[in-house]
Enzyme design. Structure first.
Site: not given
Ligand code: COA
Length: 429
Positions: A268, A307, A363
């Site tokens: 987050h 996201h 971010d």
């Molecule tokens: N890098 C690599 N792979 C990513 C990714 C990232 N930053 N974000 C998502 N993915 C992948 C996941 O591994 C998943 O792959 P799969 O379908 O093969 O398992 C797919 O994309 C969907 O992601 P998911 O984790 O289900 O999305 P979410 O909605 O639960 O998560 C976040 C959203 C923001 C937590 C996630 O994108 C993330 O961890 N991003 C990095 C942290 C970040 O920048 N956070 C700030 C948010 S404002």
């Protein structure tokens, strides 16, 4: 015309049920009447992480994640970032309308007049270890404000709620700056109420021996824009924490400490900090292919990408990137920018990211600006918490007045043992 209802046939019993649809939503409680036996609990929905469940009705922030749209109270984020000040936007988020000149004057007056904190809070921050994370110190300091303002418990009184909102919006920058000064061993700087909200924060962070600190206007405006972009984002993890903890009718300081704790996590508000660490680890554009390969095998994550709601370019990320160039004009180009730009370019052409609709989020570039402005990486999540304070409080204020809301209490699917008898210790394997 079709009915706004959903007809559900339960294949276990062959019975059909009609459930009303309002605002594109069915009420989970309407499923409770679907039973096999009269004594059944009734049908529930299972939605870990709330991926398809609305927890409230809210008129504050609108996001269309597929189209990359963000609006506060109907106003596009691009217009607010270009034309408004942070305090103007904070007023809008809380009250629902842009302030008139006299309303803005009064609002700014009250915020300015609550910027000081009790001297005991300095002693409390002094007690932290020199390398304590500023976010941990901020979280504890906000929680302890509840002990300084026991009147805050009276959450049913509108004027009282407003007073706590003034206090929190005003004091968060002061406490945030104090956490930084503590880690550096510098004396604390008291608020300068002649300065703007962002200008005063820069003053409390960076003033040294000069009698009066005059922040660079470009940096002051850049920070104000970043504050606007971070002010609210509907039902994200920390806002959900604010509402959930606040639903127990605890005071807003305690609820906000929970929101700060949620924001602290690397998925987050901690993500901007992780982006900088990631860019430093990549080291140069030449290191990008290797890093991307590790992301694709799941060994690494591309921080600042992806996201839960945006499946398109995060509109804030573009505004942050534009702001970065303005800051670099004053402070010189951050060498990590070249890695970030190249990383974005490569990722946006890679099938792994394209097929998963992973785009840069807010971010991805904000950390580069903060670093260029002289903020240490540890302070990045704190820089997110300051402007998000008004978002949390507006959401809390909305919840407190929402007659449909009750104490937050999800259901579970129990997967443990059925009833079994206690076993004396000498008979256990
Ligand atoms: N890098 C690599 N792979 C990513 C990714 C990232 N930053 N974000 C998502 N993915 C992948 C996941 O591994 C998943 O792959 P799969 O379908 O093969 O398992 C797919 O994309 C969907 O992601 P998911 O984790 O289900 O999305 P979410 O909605 O639960 O998560 C976040 C959203 C923001 C937590 C996630 O994108 C993330 O961890 N991003 C990095 C942290 C970040 O920048 N956070 C700030 C948010 S404002």
């Amino acid at each position: 015309m079709a009915n706004d209802t959903l007809t559900i046939t339960d294949n276990r019993t062959g019975k059909s049920y009609e459930v009303p649809i309002n605002e594109g939503t069915i009420r989970a409680i309407d499923l409770r009447k679907i039973k096999v036996e009269d004594t059944d609990f009734g049908l529930m929905t299972y939605d870990p992480a709330f991926t398809n469940t609305a927890s409230c009705r809210s008129s504050i922030t609108f996001i269309d994640g597929d189209a990359g749209i963000l609006r506060y109270r109907g106003y596009p984020i691009e217009q607010l970032a270009e034309k408004a000040s942070y305090l103007e936007v904070a007023y809008l988020i809380l009250h629902g309308e842009l302030p008139t000149a006299s309303q803005l004057k009064e609002w700014s007056f009250w915020i300015t007049n609550h910027t000081m904190v009790h001297e005991n809070l300095k002693t409390q921050i002094d007690a932290f270890h020199h390398d304590a994370h500023p976010m941990g110190m901020l979280c504890s300091s906000i929680a302890s404000l509840s002990t300084f303002y026991p009147d805050a418990r009276n959450i049913g009184n509108e004027a009282n709620r407003l007073k706590q909102i003034y206090r929190l919006v005003a004091k968060v920058p002061t406490l945030a700056a104090f956490t930084y000064r503590h880690t550096k061993g510098y004396p604390y700087v008291y608020p300068d109420n002649d300065l703007s909200y962002s200008g005063n924060f820069l003053n409390m962070m960076f003033k040294m021996s000069e009698l009066k600190h005059s922040p660079d206007p470009v940096l002051e405006r850049a920070l104000d824009v970043l504050f606007i972009l971070h002010a609210d984002h509907e039902q994200n993890c920390s806002t959900n924490a604010m509402r959930s903890v606040g639903s127990s009718q605890v005071d807003p300081y305690s609820a906000m400490a929970a929101a700060i704790a949620a924001l602290y996590g690397p998925l987050h508000g901690g993500a901007n900090e992780q982006v900088l660490r990631m860019l430093a680890e990549i080291g140069s554009p030449a290191g990008i292919p290797d890093y991307i390969a590790k992301v694709k095998t799941g060994e690494k994550k591309l921080m600042g990408f992806g996201h839960r709601v945006y499946k398109n370019y995060d509109p804030r990320a573009k505004l942050v990137r534009d702001t970065a160039y303005q800051v670099f004009e004053v402070k010189g180009r951050n060498p990590l920018l070249d890695i970030a730009l190249e990383l974005e370019k490569v990722a946006l052409h890679e099938d792994y990211f394209v097929s998963r609709k992973l785009y840069p989020n807010v971010d991805f570039y904000s950390g580069l600006i903060y670093q260029s402005m002289g903020f240490p990486v540890d302070m990045f999540p704190v820089l997110f918490a300051i402007p998000r304070t008004i978002g949390w409080l507006a959401q809390w204020n909305e919840m407190v007045q929402d007659s449909e809301q009750k104490i937050a209490r999800p259901r579970q699917i129990y997967t443990g043992y059925d009833s079994r008898d206690y076993v004396a210790i000498e008979h256990r394997d």
